[in-house]
Design a protein around this motif. Structure first.
Motif, short mmCIF file in Angstrom:
data_model
loop_
_atom_site.label_atom_id
_atom_site.label_comp_id
_atom_site.label_asym_id
_atom_site.label_seq_id
_atom_site.Cartn_x
_atom_site.Cartn_y
_atom_site.Cartn_z
N ALA A 25 0.60 -1.41 0.14
CA ALA A 25 -0.14 0.03 -0.17
C ALA A 25 1.05 1.46 0.22
N VAL A 26 0.37 2.20 -0.39
CA VAL A 26 0.95 3.48 -0.72
C VAL A 26 1.22 3.84 0.94
N THR A 27 2.13 4.61 1.51
CA THR A 27 2.35 5.01 2.61
C THR A 27 1.94 6.77 2.83
N SER A 28 1.96 6.51 3.87
CA SER A 28 0.74 8.14 3.89
C SER A 28 1.75 9.21 3.58
N SER A 29 2.93 9.55 3.43
CA SER A 29 3.63 10.16 2.94
C SER A 29 3.52 10.30 1.53
N GLU A 30 4.10 9.02 1.36
CA GLU A 30 3.84 8.53 -0.86
C GLU A 30 2.02 8.97 -1.22
N ALA A 31 0.84 9.38 0.04
CA ALA A 31 -0.46 9.71 -1.09
C ALA A 31 -0.03 10.56 -0.41
N GLU A 32 0.25 11.43 0.58
CA GLU A 32 0.56 13.37 0.45
C GLU A 32 0.69 13.55 -0.62
N VAL A 33 1.72 13.22 -1.25
CA VAL A 33 2.21 14.04 -2.22
C VAL A 33 1.36 13.23 -3.99
N HIS A 55 -3.67 2.02 -3.13
CA HIS A 55 -2.71 1.16 -4.36
C HIS A 55 -1.97 2.20 -5.18
N ARG A 56 -0.79 2.12 -5.63
CA ARG A 56 -0.44 3.59 -6.29
C ARG A 56 -1.62 3.50 -7.96
#
Length: 113
Positions: free
Chosen positions: A18-26, A97-98
């Motif tokens: 799964a995307v991390t919270s920081s990846e999701a934010e970006v 997910h991405r």
């Protein structure tokens, strides 16, 4: 908008990251008016689109359905009079997910084409 809409979904199975919270934010920064919602413990991307009437909303919902089939990634599509709500998440991992961000970007692109 970023080039996210030009990417293709990858096959995703149980155990995919799964995307991390920081990846999701970006990723979310490139998706205007999309928001993360948590339903039944599952993070989802959601956006509500407004239209002048039912027929326009229906046509857009059909476009989203065609996109989902092309990407083999299927959202929740709620069709109402003058309104379509789209929720993307990855069922196999019970979260984001991405692919979900790619499909959200492709959904946005439907309105500009």
């Amino acid at each position: 908008m970023s080039d996210l809409h030009q990417l293709k979904c990858e096959a995703c199975q149980v155990g995919a990251p799964a995307v991390t919270s920081s990846e999701a934010e970006v990723l979310l920064a490139d998706l205007p008016f999309w928001k993360m919602e948590r339903r039944d413990g599952i993070d989802q991307l959601e956006k509500c689109y407004r239209f002048k009437n039912f027929k326009q909303a229906w046509a857009f919902a059909d476009q989203v359905a065609e996109l989902a089939e092309a990407e083999f990634h299927h959202p929740t599509i709620t069709l109402e009079w003058g309104k379509v709500t789209v929720c993307w998440w990855t069922h196999a991992i019970g979260g984001l997910h991405r692919n979900d961000f790619i499909c959200a970007a492709k959904t946005e692109k439907l309105l500009s084409d």
